[in-house]
Enzyme design. Structure first.
Site, mmCIF file in Angstrom:
data_model
loop_
_atom_site.group_PDB
_atom_site.id
_atom_site.type_symbol
_atom_site.label_atom_id
_atom_site.label_comp_id
_atom_site.label_asym_id
_atom_site.label_seq_id
_atom_site.Cartn_x
_atom_site.Cartn_y
_atom_site.Cartn_z
ATOM 1 N N CYS A 139 22.149 21.326 10.914
ATOM 2 C CA CYS A 139 23.099 21.816 9.917
ATOM 3 C C CYS A 139 24.150 22.768 10.479
ATOM 4 O O CYS A 139 25.066 22.323 11.153
ATOM 5 C CB CYS A 139 22.338 22.414 8.734
ATOM 6 S SG CYS A 139 23.334 22.427 7.233
ATOM 7 N N HIS A 146 17.211 19.389 7.298
ATOM 8 C CA HIS A 146 16.239 20.426 7.613
ATOM 9 C C HIS A 146 15.133 20.401 6.582
ATOM 10 O O HIS A 146 14.953 19.424 5.883
ATOM 11 C CB HIS A 146 16.834 21.812 7.776
ATOM 12 C CG HIS A 146 17.997 22.150 6.896
ATOM 13 N ND1 HIS A 146 18.790 23.225 7.139
ATOM 14 C CD2 HIS A 146 18.511 21.568 5.798
ATOM 15 C CE1 HIS A 146 19.727 23.277 6.230
ATOM 16 N NE2 HIS A 146 19.589 22.291 5.410
HETATM 17 N N1 GLN Z 1 28.344 25.878 6.822
HETATM 18 C C1 GLN Z 1 27.302 25.092 6.334
HETATM 19 C C2 GLN Z 1 27.656 24.308 5.086
HETATM 20 O O1 GLN Z 1 28.285 23.312 5.245
HETATM 21 C C3 GLN Z 1 25.983 25.674 6.358
HETATM 22 C C4 GLN Z 1 24.932 24.682 6.020
HETATM 23 C C5 GLN Z 1 23.548 25.027 6.417
HETATM 24 O O2 GLN Z 1 23.223 25.312 7.599
HETATM 25 N N2 GLN Z 1 22.694 24.980 5.443
HETATM 26 O O3 GLN Z 1 27.331 24.653 3.944
#
Ligand code: GLN
Length: 250
Positions: free
Chosen positions: A93, A194
């Site tokens: 992510c 995740h």
């Molecule tokens: N910047 C990220 C998003 O697109 C973070 C996401 C995450 O790691 N949950 O929301």
């Protein structure tokens, strides 16, 4: 065999207990008589490209990402070098976004990334949340299903020549439109999934482990002794069913 893992920014990038992925790798290595030596790599620490067999970057919100991004860019040379020399990687992510060229937030600001994965991410107005089912083919001819959970505002656009990690069966994936999820460069995998990911997808844990072991030995990825994996199969089944109930790509 000893497998050395560099866990980048464990204090900042650990959303949804992403560090559970490391626990799975350690346990699956130990059950086969191998040792995982996990070392935290934080802001300001030197990243030695030769010191690790696997690098792990977890997920984080925009705020945590902004805190680590400049440091990650400084480590970029070592990350590219490590990947070129066959170090395995898993980036989840927020970490996945920052291993690309960069992330444009809702406020228009641009966070530069490492540029290992050929993609760029732009934050959208809505979040893409829910269980996901993917089909992956990391080894030619060997298709595997993978279940996970996504929660991101970022839309990641792969360059045309990029290799996705998987194809979306149910869920949004990289951008909700392309049908692609994640990105793969050699032994480096980036993904939005995740939850954590590896407990319910034991085959991916073993794939990463064997790639890291190949780096450690300088040889081919070994064939690991199978484990019973009944609980893992049940966890996968439940997650895949939730994704299926969510319906087709949307
Ligand atoms: N910047 C990220 C998003 O697109 C973070 C996401 C995450 O790691 N949950 O929301």
């Amino acid at each position: 065999m000893r497998v050395v893992v560099g866990h980048l920014y464990p204090d900042y990038l650990n959303i949804y207990a992403d560090r559970g992925n490391i626990a799975v790798l350690s346990r699956r290595a130990a059950l086969r008589g191998h040792e995982l030596d996990v070392r935290a790599v934080g802001i300001g620490d030197r990243l030695d490209a030769d010191a690790y067999d696997l690098l792990y970057v977890g997920g984080g919100q925009d705020r945590e990402q902004a805190l680590v991004a400049p440091d990650l860019v400084e480590k970029g040379g070592a990350i590219h070098q490590a990947s070129a020399s066959g170090v395995a990687m898993l980036a989840v992510c927020g970490g996945y976004q920052l291993l690309g060229r960069g992330y444009r937030g809702r406020d228009g600001s641009f966070m530069s990334g490492v540029g290992l994965f050929p993609h760029e991410t732009v934050a959208g107005t809505t979040r893409m949340i829910g269980d996901v089912l993917l089909e992956c083919e990391l080894e030619p001819g060997s298709r595997r299903s993978l279940a996970g959970f996504e929660n991101h505002a970022g839309r990641t656009l792969l360059d045309p020549e990029a290799t996705p990690f998987g194809r979306v069966v149910f869920g949004f994936g990289n951008d909700g439109e392309s049908g692609f999820e994640g990105c793969r460069v050699g032994r480096a995998i980036g993904t939005y999934l995740h939850g954590p990911l590896l407990p319910r997808n034991a085959w991916l844990a073993d794939w990463l482990l064997t790639q890291a072991m190949a780096h450690s030995s300088g040889g081919e990825p070994p064939v690991l002794e199978p484990l019973p994996d009944e609980l893992e199969a049940e966890a996968f089944r439940v997650a895949a069913e939730r994704a299926r109930r969510r319906g087709g790509r949307r």
